[in-house]
Every structure is written in C-alpha cells, then in structure tokens.
Design an enzyme around this catalytic site. Structure first.
Site, PDB file in Angstrom:
ATOM      1  N   ASP A 142      52.814  12.962 -36.218  1.00  0.00           N
ATOM      2  CA  ASP A 142      51.959  11.963 -35.572  1.00  0.00           C
ATOM      3  C   ASP A 142      52.368  10.590 -36.111  1.00  0.00           C
ATOM      4  O   ASP A 142      53.352  10.466 -36.844  1.00  0.00           O
ATOM      5  CB  ASP A 142      50.476  12.282 -35.811  1.00  0.00           C
ATOM      6  CG  ASP A 142      50.054  12.114 -37.252  1.00  0.00           C
ATOM      7  OD1 ASP A 142      50.916  12.257 -38.148  1.00  0.00           O
ATOM      8  OD2 ASP A 142      48.873  11.832 -37.504  1.00  0.00           O
ATOM      9  N   ASP A 166      50.967  12.404 -41.532  1.00  0.00           N
ATOM     10  CA  ASP A 166      50.232  13.360 -42.372  1.00  0.00           C
ATOM     11  C   ASP A 166      50.158  14.698 -41.633  1.00  0.00           C
ATOM     12  O   ASP A 166      49.775  15.708 -42.195  1.00  0.00           O
ATOM     13  CB  ASP A 166      48.836  12.845 -42.773  1.00  0.00           C
ATOM     14  CG  ASP A 166      47.952  12.506 -41.587  1.00  0.00           C
ATOM     15  OD1 ASP A 166      48.458  12.422 -40.445  1.00  0.00           O
ATOM     16  OD2 ASP A 166      46.738  12.323 -41.799  1.00  0.00           O
ATOM     17  N   ASP A 182      51.428   8.559 -38.423  1.00  0.00           N
ATOM     18  CA  ASP A 182      51.513   8.299 -39.870  1.00  0.00           C
ATOM     19  C   ASP A 182      52.040   9.500 -40.647  1.00  0.00           C
ATOM     20  O   ASP A 182      52.111   9.467 -41.885  1.00  0.00           O
ATOM     21  CB  ASP A 182      50.159   7.861 -40.433  1.00  0.00           C
ATOM     22  CG  ASP A 182      49.096   8.939 -40.333  1.00  0.00           C
ATOM     23  OD1 ASP A 182      49.098   9.679 -39.321  1.00  0.00           O
ATOM     24  OD2 ASP A 182      48.267   9.060 -41.248  1.00  0.00           O
ATOM     25  N   SER A 216      46.713   6.606 -37.303  1.00  0.00           N
ATOM     26  CA  SER A 216      47.148   8.001 -37.190  1.00  0.00           C
ATOM     27  C   SER A 216      47.696   8.314 -35.793  1.00  0.00           C
ATOM     28  O   SER A 216      48.691   7.749 -35.396  1.00  0.00           O
ATOM     29  CB  SER A 216      45.983   8.919 -37.569  1.00  0.00           C
ATOM     30  OG  SER A 216      46.396  10.243 -37.606  1.00  0.00           O
TER      31      SER A 216
END
Ligand code: MG
Length: 455
Positions: A245, A249, A247, A106
C-alpha cells in the site's frame, strides 16, 4: 480548568490508525504544527523524534510544519525523508528515539494525508497517548523553549541500509526466486526492490517511482487495483507478485498463476508456519482457527486496527499478529507492522515449500466477502445501535454475539457476519464468511438489504 473537564472536551483528532483526512480540510499544516508542538511539550526538551513521509504531494508541506513544532518545543528531529512506515518504527526502536512520526494516509486516495505516531519500541501510540496529545493541542498548553534550546534537525536517511541488513539477517532467504514488486508509487518504491534484490531475488518492478498522484494505481492493494501486477506475473513467468500500500506497512501477494492470494488464507498460512500464539482481528475468517488448531496453536482475537493487534501481542506474548488486510506485525523484529518483512516471509515460504498457489490450495477455505456501505460520520453511532439490536435476529441459529468491535454474529454451522463502522472513512464495513461462496453471497445480499432498511 480541571483535568477531567479537559479530558471530556478535547475533540478527537485520531481515528483507528492515527490522523487521516482530506488535505487542506482535516489535515493542514496548522494541525501538523500542533502535533509537533504537543509531542515536544509532552516529551520535554532535548528528546528526539524520528520523522518520515510517504510519496504524497502534501508531505513536505506537512513535514516542515511538524518539524517547526517539534523544534519550537526543544526536541530534535531525526529526519528519514521518504520512508515506508516500518522504517520509521524500526529507526525509532534502533536509535532509541523517544517517538516517531510517519506522515501518510496509508492506502487512502491521493488527496488525503495523515500522521501516525510511534513509541520507542516501534509500536503505535495507544489511545491514551493520543488523547494526551489532543488535549495539549486543544488547550494550547504548549511549551516554547528559549532561543538557545531550540531543537535541531539531523538527517538519518542512512538508517535505511541498516534496516535492510537487519531484515536480511532476520530472515535468511535462499536466492533465485523471480518476483514482481508493485510499490504503488508509494513509500517503498526504492527500498522494497532494493531489499528483494539484496535477498537474491530476480526483481521486476512496477509503479516503483515515488509519485504523489499515484499514476500507476491507487494506493490500496485490492484485487481490482492489481490487474497490472497479476498480468506481469503471468507474462514474465515470475514465481510471485508482491504489492504494497502507499506506506508499505501492508503487503499482499499474487501467486505464480497471476491470482491474488486470498487475504485470510495467506494470513493463516504464514501464521500457522510461525505457530504458537497468534493474534488476529474480529474481521478475520475462521480459516486461521482451523489452521492453528492443526498445529496446536492458539488464536487471540482483538479489535480491528494494528495498535490493538500490537497491544494483544504484548499482553499475550504472541509470536505473530496480523489483520487480513495484509498488515502483519513480527514482534521478534519490531512492533511496527512491516510489509517488507511480510514479503520476505512469503518469499521464504515459497522458496522452502513450493509454489504459492499449491501452498494456498492446502489451506482450508472459508469464503469471505467484504463490502462497504456509505454512511456519514454523524450517522454511524445511530445505525450501529440499530445493528446491535436487530442483526442477531436477522439469521437463525445465531450462537454467539460478539461486541469486541462492531457487531459480530456466529452461526451454528460456522458462518459468521461482522458489521462495523470504518474508523478512517465514511463507510460501514460488512465482512462475512460462509461455507460456500454461494452461501456467502446470499448472506451479503441479505445484509445489504438489512443495512439499507436502517438508513
Ligand atoms: Mg498502510
């Protein structure tokens, strides 16, 4: 071995958001192999697991090990390759796969990596599902299938175009906005600019080549990491800046004047626009309550972590859920947090209602400060025990002590303080809100002194 003994002894691998840690120390190919084997063991032969990864240097190494474990147990891998987390959740749901695995750390620094697992409705694995995997790994009760039943790998990278089509069908964006998008050289580097272009935006890209060294900026979309984006929005006279960010999400927005939107205000703005019953976490400020009150909406608070938000959305049949960090879940689309869909929501709002700085001006302000204090993993429980005993006595007029997650105290005048241990890193987090920024700063100084005295 009886099962209750197994339960108590299997060491914990999963934190508040999957497994995360240093590559080669906590996160190794052996661990990924174990996760693959245990998933296959628990799901049983013949099931299908979607696998995707972000742009980190360790991803292919971990993906190959994970894949080997999944195939060995007789399950099949549906391979997305480089993909943002929301695409893994969406693909798992769309195909009706039995689980999804995202290899990512992340917003953590480049030397970290991790794994996060998703259910077939796109919702993160719950704690009891993670415990079941830990138990299989610890006791090595893996199922090895026979040679003729070893699983196979299928490339499903084509799903990314279905994802884009479904997102654009979900939110009908009017074309014409100029948007700068900063993908942090992460998982959304190709897909987020493509989506925004297909939505009719004029797109300027920043850090949109996948690169595991994160040369443009660190993957956390924090105010200090977004200097370039803020400058670019101003210099190009764009309507909006969007940052993800590592990833994707998560999504944070920069207004047309080059200022990063306050996390709580943006969350509250979008939540009140969607209306109804919304879920947020204990670390969100009172702004969302004030906004939802105006619309006769309802706010449900839960523990920090997107899985808790998702659980509360399901339980209360909520219309939207989000953490102030910019991790938002749009349950009518998928139960996986989706930074790309969050970006479309903000773009849609600006298209329909005007400049973001103006929209945010109308959101009641409750200045919120966040800081983190170093605290070793082994010390966290002890220090939090002291916080629980002493924090409520530190301030006058405490009317409520909440222990949903960490210790949250609310004062008579609306001020509030939350101290909780980070679930993924060696920190304690202080989050607090005051009626004015000066008041919030004074409270923060007092809290830092208080915590310093406990360690
Ligand atoms: Mg993330």
């Amino acid at each position: 071995m009886n099962s209750s003994k197994n339960n108590s002894e299997a060491p914990k691998l999963f934190g508040t958001s999957g497994i995360r840690g240093k590559v080669g120390i906590e996160v190794t190919p052996e661990l990924a192999l174990g996760i693959g084997r245990s998933l296959s063991t628990l799901l049983g032969e013949g099931h299908c697991i979607v696998v995707g990864y972000d742009s980190r240097t360790s991803n292919e190494m971990l993906e190959k090990a994970l894949t080997a474990g999944i195939l060995e147990g007789g399950c099949n891998v549906l391979s997305l390759g480089l993909a943002p987390t929301p695409l893994v959740g969406y693909a798992t749901m769309k195909i009706g796969a039995d689980a999804g695995v995202m290899i990512t750390a992340s917003h953590n620094p480049p030397q970290d990596n991790g794994l996060k697992i998703w259910n077939r409705n796109g919702m993160a694995y719950r704690a009891h599902q993670e415990r079941a995997l830990e138990k299989v790994i610890h006791y090595k009760t893996f199922t090895n299938t026979s040679w003729e039943n070893i699983g196979r790998v299928e490339d499903i990278s084509r799903l990314s175009s279905h994802y884009i089509t479904d997102l654009l069908n979900f939110i009908d964006i009017k074309p014409g906005l100029k948007v700068v998008v900063d993908c942090a050289n992460g998982a959304a580097s190709y897909i987020s600019p493509l989506l925004l272009r297909k939505a009719g935006c004029k797109v300027i890209t920043l850090n949109s080549q996948p690169d595991g060294f994160f040369p443009g900026r660190m993957p956390e979309p924090s105010d200090e990491n977004l200097g370039e984006l803020k400058e670019m929005v101003k210099a190009s006279e764009a309507d909006l800046g969007i940052a993800h960010d590592g990833d994707a999400d998560r999504m944070v927005a920069v207004d047309e004047k080059g200022n990063m939107a306050e996390f709580d205000k943006l969350l509250s703005l979008v939540a009140s626009e969607i209306g109804g019953r919304v879920v947020t976490t204990v670390d969100a400020s009172s702004t969302i309550d004030l906004c939802m009150d105006k619309k006769d909406g309802q706010v449900i608070r839960t523990e920090v972590g997107d899985v808790h938000v998702a659980e509360a959305i399901e339980e209360h049949k909520a219309s939207f859920g989000g953490e102030p960090s910019g991790t938002w879940i749009h349950p009518d689309f998928c139960m996986c947090p989706d930074g790309l869909l969050s970006a479309l929501r903000v773009i849609d709002l600006v298209q329909k209602k005007g400049p973001l700085s103006q929209l945010l001006k109308d959101v009641p302000s409750f200045p919120t400060l966040r800081e983190r204090i170093d605290c070793e993993e082994s010390q966290k429980d002890l220090v939090m025990e002291k916080v629980k005993k002493k924090l409520p006595n530190l301030f006058e007029d405490v009317i409520k002590v909440d222990l949903i997650d960490g210790v949250r105290i609310s004062m008579k005048d609306g001020n509030w303080i939350l101290i909780r241990p980070s679930g993924t890193e060696p920190y304690l987090r202080i989050t607090l809100g005051g009626k004015t920024i000066q008041e919030a700063q004074q409270m923060m100084e007092r809290c830092k002194g208080f915590l310093g005295g406990l360690m």
